[in-house]
Design an enzyme around this catalytic site. Sequence first.
Site, PDB file in Angstrom:
ATOM      1  N   ALA A   1      43.697  35.078  42.660  1.00 33.50           N
ATOM      2  CA  ALA A   1      43.124  33.728  42.777  1.00 33.50           C
ATOM      3  C   ALA A   1      44.163  32.644  42.986  1.00 33.50           C
ATOM      4  O   ALA A   1      43.817  31.454  42.993  1.00 33.50           O
ATOM      5  CB  ALA A   1      42.218  33.366  41.596  1.00 33.50           C
ATOM      6  N   ALA A   2      45.434  33.004  43.217  1.00 39.15           N
ATOM      7  CA  ALA A   2      46.423  31.966  43.539  1.00 39.15           C
ATOM      8  C   ALA A   2      46.046  31.291  44.861  1.00 39.15           C
ATOM      9  O   ALA A   2      46.002  30.057  44.957  1.00 39.15           O
ATOM     10  CB  ALA A   2      47.817  32.576  43.631  1.00 39.15           C
ATOM     11  N   GLY A   3      45.725  32.110  45.868  1.00 36.82           N
ATOM     12  CA  GLY A   3      45.329  31.550  47.171  1.00 36.82           C
ATOM     13  C   GLY A   3      44.024  30.776  47.075  1.00 36.82           C
ATOM     14  O   GLY A   3      43.861  29.736  47.724  1.00 36.82           O
ATOM     15  N   ASP A   4      43.099  31.266  46.263  1.00 38.79           N
ATOM     16  CA  ASP A   4      41.801  30.581  46.113  1.00 38.79           C
ATOM     17  C   ASP A   4      41.988  29.234  45.397  1.00 38.79           C
ATOM     18  O   ASP A   4      41.307  28.254  45.711  1.00 38.79           O
ATOM     19  CB  ASP A   4      40.827  31.448  45.311  1.00 38.79           C
ATOM     20  CG  ASP A   4      40.689  32.848  45.896  1.00 38.79           C
ATOM     21  OD1 ASP A   4      40.869  33.011  47.119  1.00 38.79           O
ATOM     22  OD2 ASP A   4      40.433  33.785  45.116  1.00 38.79           O
TER      23      ASP A   4
ATOM     24  N   LEU B   1      52.888  30.993  51.796  1.00 36.31           N
ATOM     25  CA  LEU B   1      54.041  31.903  51.825  1.00 36.31           C
ATOM     26  C   LEU B   1      54.377  32.437  50.445  1.00 36.31           C
ATOM     27  O   LEU B   1      55.530  32.769  50.171  1.00 36.31           O
ATOM     28  CB  LEU B   1      55.268  31.155  52.393  1.00 36.31           C
ATOM     29  CG  LEU B   1      55.089  30.473  53.763  1.00 36.31           C
ATOM     30  CD1 LEU B   1      56.270  29.557  54.066  1.00 36.31           C
ATOM     31  CD2 LEU B   1      54.931  31.527  54.854  1.00 36.31           C
TER      32      LEU B   1
ATOM     33  N   LYS C   1      36.310  35.330  46.220  1.00 33.29           N
ATOM     34  CA  LYS C   1      37.129  34.278  46.835  1.00 33.29           C
ATOM     35  C   LYS C   1      36.389  32.948  46.932  1.00 33.29           C
ATOM     36  O   LYS C   1      36.964  31.884  46.731  1.00 33.29           O
ATOM     37  CB  LYS C   1      37.603  34.722  48.219  1.00 33.29           C
ATOM     38  CG  LYS C   1      38.603  35.873  48.145  1.00 33.29           C
ATOM     39  CD  LYS C   1      39.177  36.224  49.490  1.00 33.29           C
ATOM     40  CE  LYS C   1      39.886  37.566  49.441  1.00 33.29           C
ATOM     41  NZ  LYS C   1      40.915  37.674  48.390  1.00 33.29           N
ATOM     42  N   GLY C   2      35.081  33.010  47.246  1.00 32.67           N
ATOM     43  CA  GLY C   2      34.313  31.775  47.357  1.00 32.67           C
ATOM     44  C   GLY C   2      34.140  31.102  46.006  1.00 32.67           C
ATOM     45  O   GLY C   2      34.406  29.904  45.843  1.00 32.67           O
TER      46      GLY C   2
ATOM     47  N   ASP D   1      34.966  40.823  38.860  1.00 28.70           N
ATOM     48  CA  ASP D   1      36.211  41.569  39.029  1.00 28.70           C
ATOM     49  C   ASP D   1      36.371  42.576  37.889  1.00 28.70           C
ATOM     50  O   ASP D   1      36.295  42.210  36.705  1.00 28.70           O
ATOM     51  CB  ASP D   1      37.414  40.616  39.031  1.00 28.70           C
ATOM     52  CG  ASP D   1      37.450  39.723  40.264  1.00 28.70           C
ATOM     53  OD1 ASP D   1      36.658  39.970  41.194  1.00 28.70           O
ATOM     54  OD2 ASP D   1      38.285  38.792  40.294  1.00 28.70           O
TER      55      ASP D   1
ATOM     56  N   ASN E   1      31.928  37.451  42.984  1.00 21.87           N
ATOM     57  CA  ASN E   1      32.133  38.845  42.549  1.00 21.87           C
ATOM     58  C   ASN E   1      32.398  38.923  41.054  1.00 21.87           C
ATOM     59  O   ASN E   1      32.960  37.990  40.467  1.00 21.87           O
ATOM     60  CB  ASN E   1      33.379  39.456  43.218  1.00 21.87           C
ATOM     61  CG  ASN E   1      33.262  39.542  44.728  1.00 21.87           C
ATOM     62  OD1 ASN E   1      32.165  39.632  45.267  1.00 21.87           O
ATOM     63  ND2 ASN E   1      34.391  39.510  45.407  1.00 21.87           N
TER      64      ASN E   1
ATOM     65  N   ASP F   1      49.683  37.464  36.930  1.00 20.57           N
ATOM     66  CA  ASP F   1      48.623  38.026  37.771  1.00 20.57           C
ATOM     67  C   ASP F   1      48.403  37.038  38.924  1.00 20.57           C
ATOM     68  O   ASP F   1      48.001  35.894  38.691  1.00 20.57           O
ATOM     69  CB  ASP F   1      47.344  38.186  36.927  1.00 20.57           C
ATOM     70  CG  ASP F   1      46.165  38.674  37.747  1.00 20.57           C
ATOM     71  OD1 ASP F   1      46.345  39.000  38.928  1.00 20.57           O
ATOM     72  OD2 ASP F   1      45.051  38.723  37.175  1.00 20.57           O
TER      73      ASP F   1
ATOM     74  N   GLY G   1      43.598  37.138  35.410  1.00 20.55           N
ATOM     75  CA  GLY G   1      42.232  36.976  35.893  1.00 20.55           C
ATOM     76  C   GLY G   1      42.099  35.901  36.950  1.00 20.55           C
ATOM     77  O   GLY G   1      43.006  35.100  37.168  1.00 20.55           O
TER      78      GLY G   1
HETATM   79  O1  RIB Z   1      41.193  36.286  45.884  1.00 21.76           O
HETATM   80  C1  RIB Z   1      40.910  37.002  44.713  1.00 21.76           C
HETATM   81  C2  RIB Z   1      39.515  37.527  44.749  1.00 21.76           C
HETATM   82  O2  RIB Z   1      39.397  38.466  45.792  1.00 21.76           O
HETATM   83  C3  RIB Z   1      39.092  38.281  43.504  1.00 21.76           C
HETATM   84  O3  RIB Z   1      38.554  37.441  42.518  1.00 21.76           O
HETATM   85  C4  RIB Z   1      38.115  39.318  44.055  1.00 21.76           C
HETATM   86  O4  RIB Z   1      36.819  39.133  43.610  1.00 21.76           O
HETATM   87  C5  RIB Z   1      38.237  39.232  45.564  1.00 21.76           C
HETATM   88  O5  RIB Z   1      37.198  38.533  46.119  1.00 21.76           O
END
Ligand code: RIB
Length: 311
Positions: free
Chosen positions: A253-256, A225, A45-46, A18, A16, A250, A291
């Site tokens: 993307a912490a989880g990613d 968590l 996310k990917g 953002d 994506n 921000d 970001g």
């Molecule tokens: O996990 C964060 C992401 O979720 C963002 O970068 C956004 O594009 C959505 O996919």
Amino acid sequence: MSNPTHGNVLVVGSINMDVVTPIKKLPLPGQTIMAGDVQLIPGGKGANAAVAAARLGGTVRMIGAVGDDAFGHTLKSNLVNEGIDCNQVPMIKAISSGTAVILLDADSGQNSIMVSAGANAKVKASDDADVYTWANVLMMQLETPVQTNIDAARRAREAGVTVILDPAPACDDLPDELFAACDVLLPNETELATLTGMPISSIPQILAASHKLMERGSQHIIVTLGPRGALWVTDNHNQLFPATPVKAVDTTAAGDSFAGALAANLAQGKTIADSVPFALAAGSLACTKLGAQPSVPTTDQVLAFMQQNVS
Ligand code: RIB
């Protein structure tokens, strides 16, 4: 469970652009508010997990799609510049690239995200068996079609690949066959509640919900968590890993970053117990910058952060 370990990570997932909009407070229905300067930042996310895996020791291939538009060109070349193999990322005509509008609370670093799937809705699992036999780990999320994930997970499983699913964004009507084809699930607390319909306000409740989710097939659940860390749950074991607190700028993307770091580590043959602290450190560091992809740390940054925070 896995092929000889070379650190090869296959990501099936979303890409994506953002549209990050800093705000002081979420607008009420019918209200207009002024926002800060908008920034266009690569995300999805990917793609975020792919960038994390690539910066954190993995060799990464991505299966995804972008539109044949300005965002699509930028997003794809950005991934290629990260060293990610994008041969399975077509630029599809007459469809927009995936776009996410992110409302960023400038004080807390928390966000609200609206995703328009665009080309991500067209992603298909590869039929090429070599794509799966190459991988040590398959990493997926839920911003691409569920059937694509099921097809990819089944093919990867047949090839002896470890399959990880970050069930985000969660929905409550996912088929059992998806969970049955995964080895490791990475829900956050909200996603765990959505997937199970169970309360998650205490660790015993999170454990109970994780066991319920496990009944659908996966052997490992790692519940993220936020600032409290992560809880790893299996049939007969659970372990809480604390996170190091950081000042969040921000949390996007912490989880990613956690997911990509975990995938890269498992692909290199490390255990879950050894990989989770590294993945938590990667997720914490991602919260300290604005970001999605610009905030994903490198291996050196994660190791230095862990060293500084040894208790
Ligand atoms: O996990 C964060 C992401 O979720 C963002 O970068 C956004 O594009 C959505 O996919």
